[in-house]
Scaffold this motif. Sequence first.
Motif, mmCIF file in Angstrom:
data_model
loop_
_atom_site.group_PDB
_atom_site.id
_atom_site.type_symbol
_atom_site.label_atom_id
_atom_site.label_comp_id
_atom_site.label_asym_id
_atom_site.label_seq_id
_atom_site.Cartn_x
_atom_site.Cartn_y
_atom_site.Cartn_z
ATOM 1 N N SER A 5 72.368 23.436 54.866
ATOM 2 C CA SER A 5 72.787 22.072 55.208
ATOM 3 C C SER A 5 73.147 21.963 56.686
ATOM 4 O O SER A 5 72.794 20.987 57.362
ATOM 5 N N PHE A 6 73.829 22.980 57.203
ATOM 6 C CA PHE A 6 74.180 22.963 58.623
ATOM 7 C C PHE A 6 72.928 23.000 59.495
ATOM 8 O O PHE A 6 72.871 22.348 60.544
ATOM 9 N N ILE A 7 71.943 23.770 59.073
ATOM 10 C CA ILE A 7 70.691 23.836 59.831
ATOM 11 C C ILE A 7 70.002 22.470 59.835
ATOM 12 O O ILE A 7 69.511 21.999 60.869
ATOM 13 N N VAL A 9 71.424 19.453 59.387
ATOM 14 C CA VAL A 9 72.190 18.508 60.200
ATOM 15 C C VAL A 9 71.993 18.786 61.685
ATOM 16 O O VAL A 9 71.812 17.858 62.493
ATOM 17 N N GLY A 10 71.999 20.058 62.054
ATOM 18 C CA GLY A 10 71.830 20.391 63.465
ATOM 19 C C GLY A 10 70.445 20.054 63.988
ATOM 20 O O GLY A 10 70.293 19.535 65.099
ATOM 21 N N ALA A 11 69.409 20.335 63.180
ATOM 22 C CA ALA A 11 68.040 20.134 63.643
ATOM 23 C C ALA A 11 67.616 18.669 63.639
ATOM 24 O O ALA A 11 66.856 18.236 64.519
ATOM 25 N N LEU A 13 69.874 15.832 63.211
ATOM 26 C CA LEU A 13 70.866 14.846 63.629
ATOM 27 C C LEU A 13 71.449 15.179 65.005
ATOM 28 O O LEU A 13 71.363 14.372 65.928
ATOM 29 N N LEU A 14 72.060 16.356 65.135
ATOM 30 C CA LEU A 14 72.729 16.692 66.384
ATOM 31 C C LEU A 14 71.743 16.970 67.515
ATOM 32 O O LEU A 14 71.927 16.485 68.638
ATOM 33 N N LEU A 15 70.697 17.740 67.240
ATOM 34 C CA LEU A 15 69.729 18.075 68.293
ATOM 35 C C LEU A 15 69.035 16.837 68.854
ATOM 36 O O LEU A 15 68.915 16.700 70.088
ATOM 37 N N LEU A 18 71.350 15.107 71.330
ATOM 38 C CA LEU A 18 71.430 15.828 72.604
ATOM 39 C C LEU A 18 70.168 15.648 73.428
ATOM 40 O O LEU A 18 70.227 15.523 74.664
#
Length: 276
Positions: A5-7, A9-11, A13-15, A18
Motif C-alpha cells: 500500500s505504501f508503494i 501511495v508513493g508511486a 500519489l506522492l511521486l 513532487l
Amino acid sequence: MLLPSFIGVGAFLLLPVLVVLGLSFMEWDLISPPEWVGLENYAYLLTSERFANSLWVTAVFTLLSIPTAIALGLLLAIAINRGLPGTSWLRVLYVLPWVSAPLALGVVWKWILDPSYGVLNALIGRRVEWLTDPQLALPAVVFVQIWTTVGYISLFFLAGLQQIPVAVYEAAMLDGAARIRTLWSITLPLLRPTMFFVTVTSVIASFQVFDSIYAMTRGGPAFRTDVIASRIYDEAFVNLRLGRAAAMAVVLFLVLVAITLIQQRYFRRRITYDMS
C-alpha cells in the motif's frame, strides 16, 4: 503487510505531486529537454488574464453548483428516509449519473442541448443556444453538474439521517416542535460531520471538473466556461507548456488546501445529544 500500500501511495500519489512541483520551475514542451526557469512560470500567472479568468469561472461555477446540489441532496435524502414505496429503486436511479463516465454524460447533454436537433429545444418549441450563448453556457454546465452530483450527495445525507436516534425526534414531537424547527434544531446540527464531508469532497470535485465541460463547450464560448482544469489541459497539451500548466496545478492545489482548512474550521464544532 502495509508495504504494498505504501508503494502504491508513493508511486501514484506522492511521486506525481513532487514531479508536478518540480516541473512548475521548468519550461518543457515534451520534445526539448526541460529547462530550469525558476519562478518565471509563477510570475506569468500573476499577469495572465486567461488564468485569472479561469479561477473566476471556476469559483462562480462552484458557488452556483455546490450549494444548490447540497440543498437538493438533503431534501432528497429526507424524502427517501421516510421509507416511501419504491425508494430503493430511486436510490439506484439517483446515483447512476455519478457512476457514469463524465465524458459520456457530457456528450449526451451536448446532444440534448443542441440548438438544431436537441431534445430540449424540441420540447419547448423554440431555438435556444444553450451552449454557444455566452450568457447561457455557464448556467447550462452548472445544471449538468448539479444533475450529476445531487444523487451522490443524497446518499451520504441518507446515511447520516439514519444514524440520528429516533428518540430525539420523538422527544421533539412531544415538546410540540414543528417540522421546520426539528429540521433546523435537530437534523442539521447532527448532520454537521456529514455536511463537512459532502462539502469538502464536492468543492474539490467542482474545482477539478473537466470531462463534461470539455465535451459540451471546450471552455467556450468566449472562455465563459474555461474552468481551471480546462486551462491546465490546454496549456499542457495544446500549447505544450508543461511548466506553466504545472504551476497552475500547484496554485490549484494550494487554493483547495486553503478552502478545505476554512471548511474544517467552520465545521469543527459538533453537536451531540446525550441519550443515556
